[in-house]
Design a protein around this motif. Structure first.
Motif, PDB file in Angstrom:
ATOM      1  N   ASP A  72       0.829  -1.212   0.000  1.00  0.00           N
ATOM      2  CA  ASP A  72       0.000   0.000   0.000  1.00  0.00           C
ATOM      3  C   ASP A  72       0.859   1.256   0.000  1.00  0.00           C
ATOM      4  O   ASP A  72       0.569   2.224  -0.706  1.00  0.00           O
ATOM      5  CB  ASP A  72      -0.935   0.022   1.213  1.00  0.00           C
ATOM      6  CG  ASP A  72      -2.081  -0.961   1.095  1.00  0.00           C
ATOM      7  OD1 ASP A  72      -2.349  -1.458  -0.022  1.00  0.00           O
ATOM      8  OD2 ASP A  72      -2.710  -1.237   2.141  1.00  0.00           O
ATOM      9  N   VAL A  73       1.929   1.246   0.789  1.00  0.00           N
ATOM     10  CA  VAL A  73       2.816   2.406   0.869  1.00  0.00           C
ATOM     11  C   VAL A  73       3.525   2.628  -0.464  1.00  0.00           C
ATOM     12  O   VAL A  73       3.649   3.772  -0.928  1.00  0.00           O
ATOM     13  CB  VAL A  73       3.830   2.242   2.020  1.00  0.00           C
ATOM     14  CG1 VAL A  73       4.894   3.314   1.968  1.00  0.00           C
ATOM     15  CG2 VAL A  73       3.109   2.267   3.356  1.00  0.00           C
ATOM     16  N   VAL A  74       3.979   1.563  -1.089  1.00  0.00           N
ATOM     17  CA  VAL A  74       4.638   1.676  -2.393  1.00  0.00           C
ATOM     18  C   VAL A  74       3.686   2.310  -3.403  1.00  0.00           C
ATOM     19  O   VAL A  74       4.064   3.234  -4.144  1.00  0.00           O
ATOM     20  CB  VAL A  74       5.136   0.300  -2.884  1.00  0.00           C
ATOM     21  CG1 VAL A  74       5.532   0.342  -4.351  1.00  0.00           C
ATOM     22  CG2 VAL A  74       6.304  -0.181  -2.035  1.00  0.00           C
ATOM     23  N   LEU A  75       2.455   1.848  -3.430  1.00  0.00           N
ATOM     24  CA  LEU A  75       1.472   2.415  -4.355  1.00  0.00           C
ATOM     25  C   LEU A  75       1.197   3.882  -4.043  1.00  0.00           C
ATOM     26  O   LEU A  75       1.080   4.706  -4.954  1.00  0.00           O
ATOM     27  CB  LEU A  75       0.179   1.603  -4.304  1.00  0.00           C
ATOM     28  CG  LEU A  75       0.281   0.175  -4.831  1.00  0.00           C
ATOM     29  CD1 LEU A  75      -1.012  -0.586  -4.567  1.00  0.00           C
ATOM     30  CD2 LEU A  75       0.633   0.154  -6.305  1.00  0.00           C
ATOM     31  N   GLU A 103       1.889   7.264  -6.436  1.00  0.00           N
ATOM     32  CA  GLU A 103       0.852   8.247  -6.779  1.00  0.00           C
ATOM     33  C   GLU A 103       1.317   9.672  -6.499  1.00  0.00           C
ATOM     34  O   GLU A 103       0.862  10.610  -7.164  1.00  0.00           O
ATOM     35  CB  GLU A 103      -0.422   7.970  -5.988  1.00  0.00           C
ATOM     36  CG  GLU A 103      -1.172   6.737  -6.430  1.00  0.00           C
ATOM     37  CD  GLU A 103      -2.363   6.449  -5.547  1.00  0.00           C
ATOM     38  OE1 GLU A 103      -2.616   7.216  -4.575  1.00  0.00           O
ATOM     39  OE2 GLU A 103      -3.048   5.448  -5.809  1.00  0.00           O
ATOM     40  N   GLN A 104       2.197   9.830  -5.526  1.00  0.00           N
ATOM     41  CA  GLN A 104       2.671  11.164  -5.161  1.00  0.00           C
ATOM     42  C   GLN A 104       3.620  11.725  -6.205  1.00  0.00           C
ATOM     43  O   GLN A 104       3.550  12.903  -6.536  1.00  0.00           O
ATOM     44  CB  GLN A 104       3.354  11.148  -3.789  1.00  0.00           C
ATOM     45  CG  GLN A 104       2.509  10.599  -2.673  1.00  0.00           C
ATOM     46  CD  GLN A 104       1.118  11.186  -2.630  1.00  0.00           C
ATOM     47  OE1 GLN A 104       0.941  12.393  -2.522  1.00  0.00           O
ATOM     48  NE2 GLN A 104       0.119  10.326  -2.738  1.00  0.00           N
ATOM     49  N   ARG A 105       4.517  10.861  -6.689  1.00  0.00           N
ATOM     50  CA  ARG A 105       5.485  11.293  -7.699  1.00  0.00           C
ATOM     51  C   ARG A 105       6.066  10.056  -8.379  1.00  0.00           C
ATOM     52  O   ARG A 105       6.391   9.075  -7.714  1.00  0.00           O
ATOM     53  CB  ARG A 105       6.602  12.103  -7.054  1.00  0.00           C
ATOM     54  CG  ARG A 105       7.495  12.793  -8.077  1.00  0.00           C
ATOM     55  CD  ARG A 105       8.609  13.607  -7.448  1.00  0.00           C
ATOM     56  NE  ARG A 105       9.689  12.691  -7.072  1.00  0.00           N
ATOM     57  CZ  ARG A 105      10.341  12.740  -5.923  1.00  0.00           C
ATOM     58  NH1 ARG A 105      10.026  13.632  -5.011  1.00  0.00           N
ATOM     59  NH2 ARG A 105      11.303  11.885  -5.673  1.00  0.00           N
ATOM     60  N   THR A 106       6.206  10.124  -9.675  1.00  0.00           N
ATOM     61  CA  THR A 106       6.764   9.016 -10.424  1.00  0.00           C
ATOM     62  C   THR A 106       8.148   8.663  -9.890  1.00  0.00           C
ATOM     63  O   THR A 106       8.959   9.547  -9.646  1.00  0.00           O
ATOM     64  CB  THR A 106       6.858   9.378 -11.921  1.00  0.00           C
ATOM     65  OG1 THR A 106       5.549   9.708 -12.389  1.00  0.00           O
ATOM     66  CG2 THR A 106       7.405   8.230 -12.739  1.00  0.00           C
TER      67      THR A 106
END
Length: 53
Positions: free
Chosen positions: A16-19, A23-26
């Motif tokens: 979940d954290v990785v996803l 989403e925050q920045r590529t």
């Protein structure tokens, strides 16, 4: 070196954290994964310096 094991729920949390980071920045998730890997390496090299959970 010591083996580090995760309960299934922790692996879901990491995913979940990785996803979220992606989403925050590529490629931000890649930075997170590198930091996680470095932290786990530290723990496996010096397990007595950390609390077991």
């Amino acid at each position: 070196m010591y083996e580090i094991r995760f309960v299934k729920e922790a692996l879901f949390d990491i995913e979940d954290v990785v996803l979220w980071y992606e989403e925050q920045r590529t490629r931000l998730s890649y930075d997170f994964e590198l930091c996680l890997e470095a932290g786990l390496d530290q723990i496996s090299r010096n397990p007595d310096a950390y609390q077991k959970k």
